[in-house]
Design a protein around this motif. Structure first.
Motif: not given
Length: 476
Positions: A283, A365, A371, A409
């Protein structure tokens, strides 16, 4: 490797040429025709390299028209002990459970911008000498780009720097770093307005191709792909260091996530390039401050920049940006690298003040790994305090935005790395508010705030800026 424009109107060009252009010749942003993909074996073969050696390998994939020996020398000079305090150049250190800090502020201006700007200073001077050309850099800064560019380019032969900054919107330290320079090729211009006004003035000059050519204009803002490519190096470095302790047979599947404090989207887009090249990044988490246009975009798919009146002056001032100049590169990727679809999106922005990509938002995503989250002043203060109380480490407010959003996250088994933005010494007021501790300047910068400052104040006036640049531009 050749480079094209997001808007489709530029013939493919080599790296050394796009270094001097900044923006593409049609007003778009420069992108690689194709992004090179590395194997796990190639990544592993780079594990023992120094930072300068790694930079040579990564940048060698982009700068294929520059001889490898010349590129290696430029990287050695850029990432030397004279420029960077830490022996490893970029230290990666645990901060708290699940989160490590990627130390990008060991350079001469104590900010992450030095990482790319020191290389850009070397490479620009090299290309200009080879082509017997001059270059007049016109840039815009919300805090750290200006000083990093000026320290990298001060005294360089055939280069002048015209740096626009918003009046009253930077910290005292940031102003002193820039405005105290006395080199004849450095010109600081404080614009009445916000960063986006500075950036709009810069783009207006670049989009006038006749003026740009007549005065040999170039860019060092993150619109310059040279900076984006140089920033990609530390994503490789961060993954290699994070995976050093992982058994060799497990490294190929070892993923990290990275949180990036972001305003103009250049730094995190470098991470996207690294991910696309093969760095196992799960991510890419964008951390915004109260000027959270990008957070809203990644959560909703609607991009709606704000005007100057609605751009807040915050305690993480380098992120006080409401119009991210690098987002065009991401939209280009989302729209299948189709210049016609991109042009339609930009027409929508011009006509309605927004771009609606809600249909594409789930891919942000799932396909691209992005994100996002927002941090406020209260969050920054609380985060600086909690990190200091737990570890004794002091972080700057932008990095605090990153840590706050990173905490939201975290995923089990996936280390989170936060990219450091700057040293906390640049922002002593919020550090004192958060910790009760007054931090002084590093010894080699003692007295900086007392030096005379040299700056030209200017209205948000394109004609005045044109005249100023035309009168002071260097030529061969």
């Amino acid at each position: 490797m050749k480079y094209i424009s997001t808007r489709g109107g530029m013939a493919p060009a080599p790296y050394s040429e796009i270094l001097l252009e900044g923006l593409a010749t049609d007003g778009g942003l420069v992108m690689p025709e194709s992004v090179p993909r590395l194997t796990a074996e190639q990544l592993e073969s780079w594990r023992s390299l120094s930072y300068a050696e790694l930079a040579t390998e990564v940048l060698g994939l982009f700068a294929t028209d520059i001889p490898r020996d010349d590129l290696a020398r430029m990287c050695r000079d850029a990432y030397s002990a004279q420029n960077f305090v830490a022996a490893e150049v970029v230290p990666v250190t645990p901060l708290e459970a699940g989160i490590s800090l990627v130390g990008l502020s060991e350079g001469p201006t104590l900010a992450f911008k030095d990482m790319a700007m020191q290389f850009l200073g070397q490479s620009l001077e090299y290309v200009l000498a080879k082509t017997d050309r001059a270059l007049n850099i016109v840039g815009a800064t919300s805090g750290d780009t200006g000083s990093a560019a000026e320290y990298a380019l001060r005294g360089k032969d055939g280069i002048a720097v015209f740096m626009l900054s918003p009046q009253g919107r930077m910290s005292a330290f940031q102003r002193a770093q820039m405005y105290s320079l006395t080199d004849e090729n450095i010109h600081n211009i404080a614009v009445q307005g916000v960063f986006d006004d500075c950036q709009n003035l810069m783009k207006a000059l670049f989009e006038d191709l006749e003026f740009k050519r007549a005065h040999d204009l170039g860019a060092v803002n993150s619109v310059n792909l040279g900076r984006v490519s140089a920033q990609a190096v530390y994503y490789f470095w961060a993954w290699l260091r994070a995976s050093d302790a992982v058994p060799a047979e497990e490294r190929a599947s070892f993923e990290i996530s990275v949180t990036v404090p972001s305003g103009n989207f250049g730094n995190i887009f470098s991470g996207y390039l690294a991910k696309k090249m093969g760095v196992p990044i799960r991510r890419l988490v964008l951390a915004a401050n109260e000027n959270n246009v990008l957070d809203e975009f990644f959560r909703t798919g609607v991009y709606e920049p704000r005007g100057a009146a609605d751009t807040h002056a915050t305690s993480s001032p380098s992120m006080d940006i409401s119009k991210a100049s690098n987002l065009e590169r991401f939209v280009f990727e989302v729209l299948g690298r189709d210049p016609e679809r991109l042009a339609a999106a930009w027409r929508e922005l011009a006509e309605t003040g927004r771009i609606d990509l809600t249909a594409e938002q789930p891919r942000f995503v799932e396909e691209f790994g992005f994100q996002s989250g927002t941090s406020t002043h209260a969050d920054r203060v609380a985060t600086i305090k909690s990190v200091f109380d737990a570890s004794g480490t002091v972080i700057d407010p932008h990095t605090a935005d990153g840590v706050k959003v990173a905490r939201e996250h975290l995923e089990p088994g996936v280390p989170m790395l936060v990219l450091e933005t700057a040293k906390p010494e640049k922002f002593p007021e919020i550090v004192f508010e958060a910790t009760g501790t007054r931090i002084g300047l590093p010894e080699h910068l003692a007295g900086l705030l007392d030096l005379p400052q040299h700056v030209t104040e200017m209205d948000d006036d394109e004609a005045a800026l044109r005249d100023f640049v035309a009168e002071r531009a260097v030529s061969r």
